[in-house]
Motif scaffolding. Structure first.
Motif, PDB file in Angstrom:
ATOM      1  N   UNK A 186     -12.398  -3.282   0.040  1.00  0.00           N
ATOM      2  CA  UNK A 186     -12.986  -2.001   0.428  1.00  0.00           C
ATOM      3  C   UNK A 186     -11.980  -1.035   1.051  1.00  0.00           C
ATOM      4  N   UNK A 187     -10.705  -1.448   1.168  1.00  0.00           N
ATOM      5  CA  UNK A 187      -9.704  -0.597   1.784  1.00  0.00           C
ATOM      6  C   UNK A 187      -9.048   0.312   0.745  1.00  0.00           C
ATOM      7  N   UNK A 188      -8.392   1.401   1.186  1.00  0.00           N
ATOM      8  CA  UNK A 188      -7.641   2.239   0.240  1.00  0.00           C
ATOM      9  C   UNK A 188      -6.531   1.442  -0.454  1.00  0.00           C
ATOM     10  N   UNK A 190       0.832  -1.207   0.000  1.00  0.00           N
ATOM     11  CA  UNK A 190       0.000   0.000   0.000  1.00  0.00           C
ATOM     12  C   UNK A 190       0.865   1.255   0.000  1.00  0.00           C
ATOM     13  N   UNK A 191       2.034   1.125  -0.593  1.00  0.00           N
ATOM     14  CA  UNK A 191       2.947   2.264  -0.774  1.00  0.00           C
ATOM     15  C   UNK A 191       3.239   2.972   0.536  1.00  0.00           C
ATOM     16  N   UNK A 192       3.416   2.192   1.610  1.00  0.00           N
ATOM     17  CA  UNK A 192       3.772   2.773   2.896  1.00  0.00           C
ATOM     18  C   UNK A 192       2.607   3.190   3.758  1.00  0.00           C
ATOM     19  N   UNK A 193       1.386   3.128   3.236  1.00  0.00           N
ATOM     20  CA  UNK A 193       0.216   3.505   4.029  1.00  0.00           C
ATOM     21  C   UNK A 193       0.038   2.527   5.188  1.00  0.00           C
ATOM     22  N   UNK A 194      -0.211   3.062   6.381  1.00  0.00           N
ATOM     23  CA  UNK A 194      -0.335   2.232   7.580  1.00  0.00           C
ATOM     24  C   UNK A 194      -1.804   1.870   7.792  1.00  0.00           C
ATOM     25  N   UNK A 195      -2.218   0.756   7.240  1.00  0.00           N
ATOM     26  CA  UNK A 195      -3.586   0.275   7.378  1.00  0.00           C
ATOM     27  C   UNK A 195      -3.666  -0.561   8.658  1.00  0.00           C
ATOM     28  N   UNK A 196      -3.793   0.131   9.794  1.00  0.00           N
ATOM     29  CA  UNK A 196      -3.704  -0.544  11.083  1.00  0.00           C
ATOM     30  C   UNK A 196      -4.839  -1.534  11.347  1.00  0.00           C
TER      31      UNK A 196
END
Length: 274
Positions: free
Chosen positions: A105-107, A57-63
């Motif tokens: 459904x996530x970014x 996710x290119x570094x995005x923190x999908x906690x």
């Protein structure tokens, strides 16, 4: 010495220091066995899981995804530690399906790669847990596995840097050479034989050394797809946990499968006792 050659060796001190610390922890927990061993590898698996999910996710923190995936991983590891291997695998499979479905459904949706994160991270902890618990050969099996992967990794690095030559797979990993691959396989096999004291394990060691380098290429392909040099900066001189354990993941899984085929429910014996 040319500036390029100096640059090649400039990170050696940091790499060695980090490697000594990591090796000390790995060797020490293997010697102790039990819960300390499982917790050490579970923490490594969670680190790999986080790096994989952040990378795609290119570094995005999908906690929320990280927390859910970690919960599945902890539960699967607990089941494996208690000897419930089938239940552990079912938890990993079910968790992967759930994560893949939710990821839609996530970014930056990556459902297949999100689903794959959990089985990949599970391969950090579940194979070694199964091998270590198989007495009386569990501790030896892990030491032999370390010898193969570390021996292969070290000699592939030094042989490739020293001899150079044709590239192994330039489209995926431009720095890897055939000389490094061959040096890694030969030394990994020899290290396995010395630790296990068995010529048969030399042959198994050669196979696992090659598999280990294949695991390295797999992770390199994933990083190249997402234009990343390292999975993270967790370990000085080595990048992330994924960067350090990519070959180990593949070799540990292969060792477990070989052990199961050779000796059924005693994988450590099947791996090192021929």
């Amino acid at each position: 010495m040319s500036s390029a050659r100096k640059a090649n060796w400039s990170d050696l001190t940091v790499r060695i220091a980090s490697a000594v610390v990591m090796a000390g922890l790995a060797l020490g927990t293997n010697w102790l066995g039990g819960l300390s061993f499982v917790v050490f590898w579970l923490l490594a698996a969670i680190a790999v899981l986080c790096e994989w999910l952040f990378l795609i996710r290119a570094g995005a923190k999908d906690w929320p995804t990280v927390i859910a995936a970690s919960a599945f991983l902890i539960l699967a590891t607990a089941m494996a530690h208690e000897g419930h291997g089938i239940s552990s695998l079912l938890i990993v499979a079910g968790g992967a399906i759930v994560l893949g479905a939710v990821a839609i459904a996530r970014p930056r949706p990556q459902p297949l790669l999100t689903a794959a994160a959990l089985p990949y991270a599970a391969c950090v902890v579940l194979p070694v847990t199964s091998l270590r618990q198989d007495e009386p050969h569990g501790m030896l099996a892990i030491f032999v596995l370390f010898a193969i992967v570390w021996g292969s990794d070290i000699m592939a690095y030094f042989t490739g840097r020293t001899l150079g030559g044709p590239k192994l797979c330039p489209s995926i990993s431009p720095k890897k050479t055939w000389s490094g691959f061959i040096g890694g396989v030969v030394f990994g096999a020899a290290a396995a034989g010395l630790v296990a004291g068995s010529f048969a394990v030399v042959l198994v060691g050669a196979l696992l050394a090659a598999v280990s380098q294949g695991g390295d290429l797999l992770e390199s392909a994933l990083k190249r797809r997402f234009d990343a040099k390292d999975a993270s900066h967790l370990i000085p001189g080595h990048g992330g946990a994924m960067d350090r354990l990519d070959g180990f993941v593949a070799a540990a899984l292969a060792a477990l499968l070989i052990g199961l085929v050779h000796a059924g429910m005693h994988p450590a014996s099947g791996f090192v006792a021929w």
